[in-house]
Write an enzyme that holds these catalytic residues in place. Sequence first.
Site, mmCIF file in Angstrom:
data_model
loop_
_atom_site.group_PDB
_atom_site.id
_atom_site.type_symbol
_atom_site.label_atom_id
_atom_site.label_comp_id
_atom_site.label_asym_id
_atom_site.label_seq_id
_atom_site.Cartn_x
_atom_site.Cartn_y
_atom_site.Cartn_z
ATOM 1 N N HIS A 85 35.430 67.011 24.733
ATOM 2 C CA HIS A 85 36.651 66.348 24.287
ATOM 3 C C HIS A 85 37.527 67.346 23.555
ATOM 4 C CE1 HIS A 85 38.678 62.460 23.719
ATOM 5 N NE2 HIS A 85 39.287 63.097 22.732
ATOM 6 N N ASP A 164 39.174 51.597 19.338
ATOM 7 C CA ASP A 164 39.872 52.890 19.368
ATOM 8 C C ASP A 164 41.035 52.852 20.348
ATOM 9 O OD1 ASP A 164 40.337 55.774 18.990
ATOM 10 O OD2 ASP A 164 39.772 55.787 21.104
ATOM 11 N N ARG A 171 48.701 54.121 16.795
ATOM 12 C CA ARG A 171 48.958 55.343 16.009
ATOM 13 C C ARG A 171 50.014 56.200 16.671
ATOM 14 N NH1 ARG A 171 43.692 57.972 16.416
ATOM 15 N NH2 ARG A 171 44.658 59.695 15.331
ATOM 16 N N SER A 186 38.194 58.512 16.054
ATOM 17 C CA SER A 186 38.684 58.154 17.391
ATOM 18 C C SER A 186 37.886 58.918 18.456
ATOM 19 C CB SER A 186 40.175 58.511 17.477
ATOM 20 O OG SER A 186 40.618 58.513 18.802
ATOM 21 N N LYS A 190 34.416 57.248 20.853
ATOM 22 C CA LYS A 190 34.407 57.197 22.326
ATOM 23 C C LYS A 190 33.202 57.941 22.889
ATOM 24 C CE LYS A 190 38.666 58.772 22.576
ATOM 25 N NZ LYS A 190 39.986 58.578 22.026
HETATM 26 N N1 URA Z 1 42.208 62.603 20.688
HETATM 27 C C1 URA Z 1 41.643 61.388 20.496
HETATM 28 O O1 URA Z 1 40.845 60.931 21.296
HETATM 29 N N2 URA Z 1 41.974 60.712 19.397
HETATM 30 C C2 URA Z 1 42.841 61.173 18.474
HETATM 31 O O2 URA Z 1 43.068 60.512 17.514
HETATM 32 C C3 URA Z 1 43.428 62.443 18.683
HETATM 33 C C4 URA Z 1 43.096 63.144 19.795
#
Ligand code: URA
Length: 444
Positions: A85, A164, A171, A186, A190
């Site tokens: 990620h 999320d 957001r 966040s 995930k």
């Molecule tokens: N990537 C994400 O998955 N969440 C965030 O808040 C920022 C970047």
Amino acid sequence: MNAVDIIVKKRDGGELSPAEIDFFIQGFTQGTIPDYQAAAWAMAVYFQGMSDAETTALTQAMAESGEQLDLHDSLPPGTVIVDKHSSGGVGDKTTLAVGPVVAACGLPVGKMSGRGLSFTGGTIDKLESITGWSPELSEAQFRRQLRAIGLVIAGQTADLAPADKALYALRDVTGTVPSLPLIASSIMSKKLAAGADAIVLDVKCGHGAFMETLKEANALAKLMVAIGTRAGRKVVALITQMEQPLGNAVGNALEVEEAIASLHGQGPADFQTLVEQVATEMLLLGTPQGTTLDADTAREQVRHAITSGAALAKFRAFVVAQGGDGALVDEPARLPHAPVQVEVPAAAAGVVQAVDSRAIGLAVVALGGGRHKKGDPIDYGVGVIVHAKVGDAVEAGTPLCTIHAASREAAHDVMEQIIGAYTVADGAREPLPIVYGRVAEAQG
Ligand code: URA
């Protein structure tokens, strides 16, 4: 317990208990706490921050807000499920190349990705520039494709970390993205819900990232590694440079084209280096128990996946499996292209001292390549190709970049912003490094 008390407590700098966080996240997910209260709460968190205990509780609450996947029964016994990620950057198309490279090395990649957020692009938006390609897969389709091809990139399903998904979209349009606890929770919620055994995090650092300083990026990396370790996962975080755009292309279809070039081994050097490094880290984390793999061998495997054409073939198979037009992978010049291209020349000779990636990212959003509000449509063809990067010498008139726009007027609307993104001056300047550091285990 009620939502207003929780907002007020956070607004005034109090520490929320796990029960309060759980109550708020459950209420928000179920719709009993409306968007406006969640937005007010996110703004309070933005200003007041969160303790590590609060961030861990928030991550857990969001991970448990929906279904939690376990993909092991869809894969050969002993497979380590590795995910990656990025915390988000400008021109960051790394997943598009790393996914197929790692899958071509024999390590299955089943990944949920997101859409653009603020001035940064999103993997799903980029892939949707391929005609027919869809991020929407049922769980059964996801598992079948993972088994058959070893590579799946899907949108975050409504069932996976739904808290999320909703908070992320909120957001994006309420100025509450760049908050360390909100970003950490966040991302990690995930990853935990998607059932990864091991996670490689690409923490972007610089003016084109949510974490602008090395201190902030380090703090985010350590926080996420600590959250993952506490949840029993192996986590490695790379802290990578995002002062200037990654690679040359910024904009959805332009980035897909560049990712395909990198699968031919012909991507820009900084991007190609990052792809190799992230893929190598994933292979190392994915080494099954009882076997060993050293970094040099892993890197060799990564390079071989590219030079042999196996990674490109994997990308094509993945695109076709998700409904996309495979011919676009063979001929990426046929991806959507903006009708107008305008070069931005250097005003005077000198050396490029800075390319403000945030300004370029915002210009691409203004061109239509990103969203101003939830659900806005995307113009896949628009964007910017950066020709001159930090450390490059230019003459007066040398093209610094090319704007790809829907109209001449749209290109001119962002011209000043793009010119302002470049600093060209006398004096040598070293090219920027790509990887600043690595955090591998919880500290402190
Ligand atoms: N990537 C994400 O998955 N969440 C965030 O808040 C920022 C970047």
